[in-house]
Write a protein that holds these residues in place. Structure first.
Motif, short mmCIF file in Angstrom:
data_model
loop_
_atom_site.label_atom_id
_atom_site.label_comp_id
_atom_site.label_asym_id
_atom_site.label_seq_id
_atom_site.Cartn_x
_atom_site.Cartn_y
_atom_site.Cartn_z
N LEU A 133 44.45 46.26 49.22
CA LEU A 133 44.94 46.42 47.86
C LEU A 133 45.79 47.67 47.85
CD1 LEU A 133 41.84 45.59 45.60
CD2 LEU A 133 43.74 44.10 46.26
N GLU A 146 48.30 42.78 46.44
CA GLU A 146 47.27 42.31 47.36
C GLU A 146 47.93 41.82 48.64
OE1 GLU A 146 43.81 38.85 47.80
OE2 GLU A 146 45.28 38.75 46.18
N GLN A 148 47.09 39.78 52.29
CA GLN A 148 46.14 38.91 52.97
C GLN A 148 46.51 38.79 54.44
OE1 GLN A 148 45.75 35.15 50.91
NE2 GLN A 148 45.63 36.14 48.90
N CYS A 159 42.50 43.00 40.67
CA CYS A 159 42.10 42.20 41.82
C CYS A 159 40.85 42.79 42.45
CB CYS A 159 43.24 42.13 42.85
SG CYS A 159 42.92 40.98 44.22
N ILE A 161 38.60 42.19 46.32
CA ILE A 161 38.46 41.49 47.59
C ILE A 161 37.23 42.04 48.30
CG2 ILE A 161 40.91 40.97 47.88
CD1 ILE A 161 41.16 43.35 49.74
#
Length: 270
Positions: A133, A146, A148, A159, A161
């Motif tokens: 993040l 974000e 990934q 967000c 995670i």
């Protein structure tokens, strides 16, 4: 896990069109301790729960400052996160040396996305087993991105995670409309509340396992930067206490309502 030899490298697709190496990297993110990010009109906040491998070890660092206007939180393999964070620091330094300006956030996140996606195109490489993040400020205000393992990057209003992050996402979705108008401390308070939702019953937020990172503008509409700073230990004491006090107040209020209902029932019986 046996996948019929379709998971030996990151450039081989399965008959269903899946790349298992990327899925394994995403699973590593899900196993990491949770991190939460959220933004308002003036600030971007990152909150993280730190883990220690055993009682005798120190807590693993979860927040990293990249430049004075940007920082990141990690979930997954810390070694991979350090590779990406060092790459981001180099890009920011190069931008300041070449153009004498702060690195644009969208460009910076795009660069690490390209770097990660490149690993899925060359034999012998593997995806980075970490999710990020990235919080920062540019001339348009605070932003949260974000990242990934597949190389996908996207801007978010809020967000979460990591392990049990869905509970934090649920809290963020319920309170999303409030974030834009929040001040610095109020936004941190929401981040810690979302973080608290992910804890198992016998754990609490403490000075040792909680980190908070903040970056923003000192005043709305002004370009005076509040540099990214990581708060650990005694720095987060007041915020944690305020969240704990609020939780106790809610519990006592629910207990009071229950007693009131019981009292009314007794009066009706009489």
């Amino acid at each position: 896990m046996f996948r019929n030899n379709y998971d030996n490298d990151s450039v081989t697709f399965s008959p269903q069109g899946r790349i298992f190496q990327v899925e394994y990297a995403a699973e590593a993110v899900k196993q990491g301790s949770v991190v939460v990010g959220l933004t308002s009109k003036t600030h971007a906040v990152l909150c993280a729960i730190k883990r220690n491998a055993e009682e005798l070890s120190s807590y693993q660092k979860k927040l990293f400052a990249v430049d004075e206007h940007v920082g990141l939180a990690i979930a997954g393999l810390t070694s991979d996160a350090r590779v990406l964070s060092n790459f981001m620091k180099q890009q920011c330094l190069s931008e300041r040396l070449t153009y004498d300006r702060a690195m644009p956030l969208e460009l910076l996140v795009s660069l690490i996305g390209d770097k990660a996606q490149l690993n899925t195109q060359h034999y012998g490489r593997r995806p980075y087993g970490v999710g990020l993040l990235v919080a920062g400020v540019d001339e348009t205000g605070p932003h949260l991105f974000e990242f990934q393992p597949s190389g996908l990057t996207q801007e978010m209003l809020a967000c979460a995670i990591g392990a049990r992050s869905q509970m934090a996402r649920t809290y963020l979705e319920k309170n999303l409309d409030q974030f834009a108008a929040c001040g610095r401390d109020e936004l941190i308070h929401h981040g810690l509340r979302a973080l608290k939702e992910t804890l198992v019953q016998d754990r609490e937020l403490t000075l040792e396992n909680t980190s908070v990172g903040v970056v923003g503008l000192k005043e709305l509409g002004k370009k005076a930067l509040e540099p990214f700073k990581v708060h650990d230990g005694p720095d987060v004491k007041d915020w944690i206490n305020s969240v704990a006090d609020e939780a106790e107040a809610e519990t006592s209020a629910e207990g009071g309502e229950g007693e009131g209902e019981g009292g009314e029932g007794m009066q009706v019986d009489e």
